[in-house]
Design an enzyme around this catalytic site. Structure first.
Site, short mmCIF file in Angstrom:
data_model
loop_
_atom_site.label_atom_id
_atom_site.label_comp_id
_atom_site.label_asym_id
_atom_site.label_seq_id
_atom_site.Cartn_x
_atom_site.Cartn_y
_atom_site.Cartn_z
N SER A 16 0.83 -1.20 0.00
CA SER A 16 0.00 0.00 0.00
C SER A 16 0.87 1.25 0.00
O SER A 16 2.02 1.24 0.44
CB SER A 16 -0.93 0.02 1.22
OG SER A 16 -0.21 0.36 2.39
N ASP A 87 -0.81 -2.98 13.67
CA ASP A 87 -1.09 -4.14 12.83
C ASP A 87 -0.45 -5.42 13.35
O ASP A 87 -0.70 -6.51 12.81
CB ASP A 87 -0.61 -3.90 11.39
CG ASP A 87 -1.45 -2.85 10.67
OD1 ASP A 87 -2.61 -2.65 11.07
OD2 ASP A 87 -0.93 -2.23 9.73
N ARG A 150 -13.19 -2.31 4.96
CA ARG A 150 -11.80 -2.74 5.05
C ARG A 150 -11.05 -2.24 3.83
O ARG A 150 -11.63 -1.89 2.81
CB ARG A 150 -11.71 -4.28 5.10
CG ARG A 150 -12.29 -4.88 6.36
CD ARG A 150 -11.41 -5.85 7.12
NE ARG A 150 -10.06 -5.95 6.68
CZ ARG A 150 -9.57 -7.00 6.00
NH1 ARG A 150 -10.36 -8.01 5.66
NH2 ARG A 150 -8.31 -7.04 5.67
N ASN A 152 -7.00 -0.29 2.40
CA ASN A 152 -6.06 0.76 2.74
C ASN A 152 -6.77 2.11 2.76
O ASN A 152 -7.98 2.20 2.53
CB ASN A 152 -4.86 0.76 1.78
CG ASN A 152 -5.27 0.96 0.33
OD1 ASN A 152 -6.18 1.73 0.02
ND2 ASN A 152 -4.59 0.28 -0.58
N GLN A 154 -6.82 4.75 0.77
CA GLN A 154 -7.49 5.16 -0.47
C GLN A 154 -8.74 4.32 -0.72
O GLN A 154 -9.78 4.84 -1.17
CB GLN A 154 -6.53 5.05 -1.66
CG GLN A 154 -5.47 6.13 -1.72
CD GLN A 154 -4.34 5.92 -0.73
OE1 GLN A 154 -4.15 4.83 -0.20
NE2 GLN A 154 -3.57 6.97 -0.48
N ARG A 156 -10.68 2.83 1.53
CA ARG A 156 -11.74 3.20 2.47
C ARG A 156 -12.35 4.55 2.13
O ARG A 156 -13.56 4.75 2.27
CB ARG A 156 -11.21 3.17 3.90
CG ARG A 156 -11.15 1.76 4.47
CD ARG A 156 -10.69 1.75 5.90
NE ARG A 156 -9.24 1.82 5.99
CZ ARG A 156 -8.58 1.99 7.12
NH1 ARG A 156 -9.25 2.15 8.26
NH2 ARG A 156 -7.26 2.02 7.14
#
Length: 228
Positions: A16, A87, A150, A152, A154, A156
């Site tokens: 990402s 994460d 869900r 990354n 951009q 979302r």
């Protein structure tokens, strides 16, 4: 303990845009501390990046964002991996300990509004798949409706517009690193308790002691203390 001439530190990252930018920050820190060392960025998609139509709890939890990078470390394909601390699973991998942390960014969460609006309605539709954020939003906006989302940053933001939601919550750290200025509400840490830590931890294989030593030397002690 120095690297031999011609050796390269291979830095692993998710694909990402934000993950790559965070890895580049670590790469720059290494470059400033050791101008003679060559670095190379190796990107890959993790299982967590590939499966976007199910919640993380359903498909295996946060470890799905690090599984492929961990395996690449053990295989010797990369020398260190850069992650977002939020994460990583709570249980530390004893084989691949955290060697260092980057400079800590703004830890706050941001409620991003749909384009053309300047407020999140009390009964609005919120896109989030984070249990932490969902519980706290229900306290702040008890009449809001929660909808899973869900992907990354951009992805979302695109889903926010396409799927009829009124808002979604993103990390201020990610928005700032991506240079995004969007209409929304920055929550204080008292209003919404953020994820633990916004530094980018670097995992290394401790058997490669020279690499680990170099990475530790560029780490930020203050960020490490905040993340304990």
């Amino acid at each position: 303990m120095e690297l031999s001439a011609g050796e390269v530190i291979r830095i692993g990252s998710r694909k990402s845009r934000l993950a790559v930018m965070q890895a580049e920050l670590i790469r720059a820190q290494i470059g400033r501390a050791y101008p003679g060392i060559r670095t190379e960025l190796v990107t890959m998609k993790t299982t967590g990046d590939k499966i976007l139509d199910q919640s993380l709890e359903t498909i295996g939890g946060k470890g799905l964002f690090v599984k492929e990078l961990d395996q690449a470390l053990l295989d010797g394909t990369i020398d260190l991996a850069v992650h977002s601390l939020k994460d990583l699973p709570m249980e530390e991998n004893e084989e691949l300990p955290i060697a260092a942390y980057s400079v800590r960014e703004d830890p706050r969460d941001v409620l991003i509004f749909r384009s053309g609006t300047e407020v999140f309605p009390q009964n609005g539709i919120l896109g989030t798949s984070s249990r932490r954020r969902a519980i706290q939003m229900k306290r702040l906006y008890p009449y809001c409706t929660l909808q899973g989302i869900r992907g990354n940053v951009q992805t979302r933001l695109r889903k926010l517009e396409e799927e009829g939601m009124d808002g979604t919550i993103l990390a201020a750290a990610g928005l700032k690193r991506l240079g995004l200025e969007l209409p929304g509400r920055y929550f204080s840490v008292e209003e919404m308790i953020p994820a633990a830590g916004q530094g980018d931890p670097c995992r290394t294989d401790p058997k490669r002691r020279k690499i680990t030593a170099h990475v530790r030397n560029v780490g930020m002690r203050q960020t490490a203390l905040c993340s304990q």
